[in-house]
Design a protein around this motif. Sequence first.
Motif, PDB file in Angstrom:
ATOM      1  N   TRP A  38       0.831  -1.201   0.000  1.00 36.91           N
ATOM      2  CA  TRP A  38       0.000   0.000   0.000  1.00 36.91           C
ATOM      3  C   TRP A  38       0.871   1.259   0.000  1.00 36.91           C
ATOM      4  O   TRP A  38       0.621   2.193  -0.761  1.00 36.91           O
ATOM      5  CB  TRP A  38      -0.926   0.001   1.228  1.00 36.91           C
ATOM      6  CG  TRP A  38      -1.849   1.184   1.246  1.00 36.91           C
ATOM      7  CD1 TRP A  38      -3.088   1.265   0.682  1.00 36.91           C
ATOM      8  CD2 TRP A  38      -1.588   2.465   1.823  1.00 36.91           C
ATOM      9  NE1 TRP A  38      -3.617   2.513   0.873  1.00 36.91           N
ATOM     10  CE2 TRP A  38      -2.717   3.273   1.571  1.00 36.91           C
ATOM     11  CE3 TRP A  38      -0.520   3.009   2.524  1.00 36.91           C
ATOM     12  CZ2 TRP A  38      -2.805   4.598   2.000  1.00 36.91           C
ATOM     13  CZ3 TRP A  38      -0.596   4.326   2.953  1.00 36.91           C
ATOM     14  CH2 TRP A  38      -1.730   5.112   2.706  1.00 36.91           C
ATOM     15  N   PHE A  42       0.556   4.283  -2.588  1.00 31.12           N
ATOM     16  CA  PHE A  42      -0.345   5.369  -2.212  1.00 31.12           C
ATOM     17  C   PHE A  42       0.149   6.300  -1.108  1.00 31.12           C
ATOM     18  O   PHE A  42      -0.543   7.266  -0.774  1.00 31.12           O
ATOM     19  CB  PHE A  42      -1.691   4.790  -1.755  1.00 31.12           C
ATOM     20  CG  PHE A  42      -2.336   3.869  -2.739  1.00 31.12           C
ATOM     21  CD1 PHE A  42      -2.686   4.312  -4.000  1.00 31.12           C
ATOM     22  CD2 PHE A  42      -2.580   2.541  -2.410  1.00 31.12           C
ATOM     23  CE1 PHE A  42      -3.282   3.460  -4.911  1.00 31.12           C
ATOM     24  CE2 PHE A  42      -3.180   1.678  -3.307  1.00 31.12           C
ATOM     25  CZ  PHE A  42      -3.536   2.140  -4.566  1.00 31.12           C
ATOM     26  N   ARG A  44       1.233   9.112   1.291  1.00 37.33           N
ATOM     27  CA  ARG A  44       1.182  10.563   1.140  1.00 37.33           C
ATOM     28  C   ARG A  44       2.169  11.278   2.054  1.00 37.33           C
ATOM     29  O   ARG A  44       2.468  12.450   1.857  1.00 37.33           O
ATOM     30  CB  ARG A  44      -0.239  11.056   1.476  1.00 37.33           C
ATOM     31  CG  ARG A  44      -1.319  10.510   0.573  1.00 37.33           C
ATOM     32  CD  ARG A  44      -2.676  10.511   1.250  1.00 37.33           C
ATOM     33  NE  ARG A  44      -2.727   9.550   2.360  1.00 37.33           N
ATOM     34  CZ  ARG A  44      -3.832   9.203   3.000  1.00 37.33           C
ATOM     35  NH1 ARG A  44      -4.982   9.733   2.631  1.00 37.33           N
ATOM     36  NH2 ARG A  44      -3.809   8.334   3.991  1.00 37.33           N
ATOM     37  N   ARG A  72      -2.161  10.136  10.348  1.00 33.57           N
ATOM     38  CA  ARG A  72      -3.328   9.627   9.637  1.00 33.57           C
ATOM     39  C   ARG A  72      -3.230   8.114   9.463  1.00 33.57           C
ATOM     40  O   ARG A  72      -2.150   7.540   9.483  1.00 33.57           O
ATOM     41  CB  ARG A  72      -3.428  10.277   8.250  1.00 33.57           C
ATOM     42  CG  ARG A  72      -3.458  11.775   8.254  1.00 33.57           C
ATOM     43  CD  ARG A  72      -3.436  12.312   6.835  1.00 33.57           C
ATOM     44  NE  ARG A  72      -4.523  11.748   6.032  1.00 33.57           N
ATOM     45  CZ  ARG A  72      -5.331  12.477   5.260  1.00 33.57           C
ATOM     46  NH1 ARG A  72      -5.179  13.792   5.186  1.00 33.57           N
ATOM     47  NH2 ARG A  72      -6.262  11.905   4.549  1.00 33.57           N
ATOM     48  N   ASN A  76      -6.664   4.217   2.470  1.00 38.35           N
ATOM     49  CA  ASN A  76      -7.445   5.043   1.552  1.00 38.35           C
ATOM     50  C   ASN A  76      -8.575   4.187   0.992  1.00 38.35           C
ATOM     51  O   ASN A  76      -8.920   3.155   1.576  1.00 38.35           O
ATOM     52  CB  ASN A  76      -6.564   5.637   0.447  1.00 38.35           C
ATOM     53  CG  ASN A  76      -5.943   4.584  -0.459  1.00 38.35           C
ATOM     54  OD1 ASN A  76      -6.122   3.375  -0.261  1.00 38.35           O
ATOM     55  ND2 ASN A  76      -5.216   5.016  -1.468  1.00 38.35           N
ATOM     56  N   GLU A  77      -9.157   4.600  -0.142  1.00 37.67           N
ATOM     57  CA  GLU A  77     -10.291   3.861  -0.686  1.00 37.67           C
ATOM     58  C   GLU A  77      -9.914   2.462  -1.148  1.00 37.67           C
ATOM     59  O   GLU A  77     -10.795   1.639  -1.419  1.00 37.67           O
ATOM     60  CB  GLU A  77     -10.920   4.636  -1.851  1.00 37.67           C
ATOM     61  CG  GLU A  77     -10.045   4.815  -3.077  1.00 37.67           C
ATOM     62  CD  GLU A  77      -9.204   6.079  -3.021  1.00 37.67           C
ATOM     63  OE1 GLU A  77      -8.756   6.535  -4.090  1.00 37.67           O
ATOM     64  OE2 GLU A  77      -9.002   6.608  -1.908  1.00 37.67           O
ATOM     65  N   THR A  79      -8.229   0.449   0.788  1.00 37.13           N
ATOM     66  CA  THR A  79      -8.021  -0.289   2.038  1.00 37.13           C
ATOM     67  C   THR A  79      -9.377  -0.758   2.549  1.00 37.13           C
ATOM     68  O   THR A  79     -10.149   0.039   3.086  1.00 37.13           O
ATOM     69  CB  THR A  79      -7.347   0.606   3.095  1.00 37.13           C
ATOM     70  OG1 THR A  79      -6.197   1.226   2.539  1.00 37.13           O
ATOM     71  CG2 THR A  79      -6.974  -0.195   4.320  1.00 37.13           C
ATOM     72  N   GLU A 111     -11.596   4.829   7.643  1.00 37.41           N
ATOM     73  CA  GLU A 111     -11.790   3.427   7.257  1.00 37.41           C
ATOM     74  C   GLU A 111     -11.736   2.510   8.481  1.00 37.41           C
ATOM     75  O   GLU A 111     -11.472   1.305   8.362  1.00 37.41           O
ATOM     76  CB  GLU A 111     -10.741   2.974   6.225  1.00 37.41           C
ATOM     77  CG  GLU A 111     -10.569   3.874   5.027  1.00 37.41           C
ATOM     78  CD  GLU A 111     -11.745   3.870   4.082  1.00 37.41           C
ATOM     79  OE1 GLU A 111     -12.555   2.930   4.130  1.00 37.41           O
ATOM     80  OE2 GLU A 111     -11.863   4.815   3.281  1.00 37.41           O
TER      81      GLU A 111
END
Length: 377
Positions: A38, A42, A44, A72, A76-77, A79, A111
Amino acid sequence: MDATFLHSDAAPIERGWAELCQRSGASPFLWPGWDRRWRSAFARGRPRYLTAVRDDRLVGVLALEEVGGVLRSAANEHTPVFQPVALDDRAMHSLASGLATLRPVGIKLDELQLTPAESQRWAAALSPALPRQELAVQYRSPYLDLTPDWTVFEQRLGRSYRKDARRRQRRAAERGELSHATWTSPDGLTGIMDTCMAVEASGWKGQQGSAMSSRTSTRRFYQDLTAWLAARGWLRLELLRLDAAIIAFELHVQHRGIAYAVKVGYDDAHRDLGPGSILTEAVTRRQVADPGLYRAEWLGSDEDYKLRWADGTQDRVVLEAYRASVGGYLWDSASRSRRQVRSWAQHNMDESTVAHLRSARSVVKRSRERLRIGRSA
């Protein structure tokens, strides 16, 4: 209370983390193998790992990233499930308390799959250091109890659904032979995934830029991820073929008696056949007949076609908490504004406008990615 530590690299804790996942029964989405892939696709911000240690043994891990002083979720989407990996309630409490002692500008855990009681305990533990809080349901994911006989599902779906299913089967038979197979092997998987990605991109996901193949990083993530899942025996790639052509697929992760539906797609050229519905029924029949399975989780939101099958839903929540400081106020205000704009758009924009905005956002993301790749070349 267990001792807590913050790490910026997963390497020193990876072995203990994997052992903890094995002992605690954590889903594959919480294992270090998932986290590594991940982050490669992805991430950040800077990686951060909060750990809880008891008697020189790892009993808790929370995978985070730091963005602008805010900690954080490493999620994300893409996961399906995010939560702390904890051996027991004591370890879970230690992680929550340890996060508070770090005193970041803020935290945003989304999430999250926590019970309402667990969510409240986390909010209470963070409250002294991070009093500006928001705890809300992000979406609700349906689940199925797979232990009843198939006749229970037939009764739930109703006569009209069964009649429509027979009509779709007859129409498909006019075009060729339908067959369902489950792919589990690493051998030949790359080519099969390429085909599935092309199938998914043939429809609205391709148009909106949300398909697996829409971005280089996302394509790489799912190729690497499925190879890892297959190597561990957790992959169930469900394929619906019309003659030799794949016209629908469902990407499932099967682990400890639970089948997680991660991705679905169908060939838009055969949309009139309802290939997604045909495959969903075939897959659910297989799962009900499998004595090693007791539950199916259809990850993502509670769309109507999922609720038709579901026994219930479980909440995915977002927990945000910020300092009582200027920085905390600014982050909190920005986050609240984003939620208000998103809520307004959902209630006041038609689906076409929302789709165009999502498509434009995807174009911007792809442009940024190409720019980043060009700079690093």
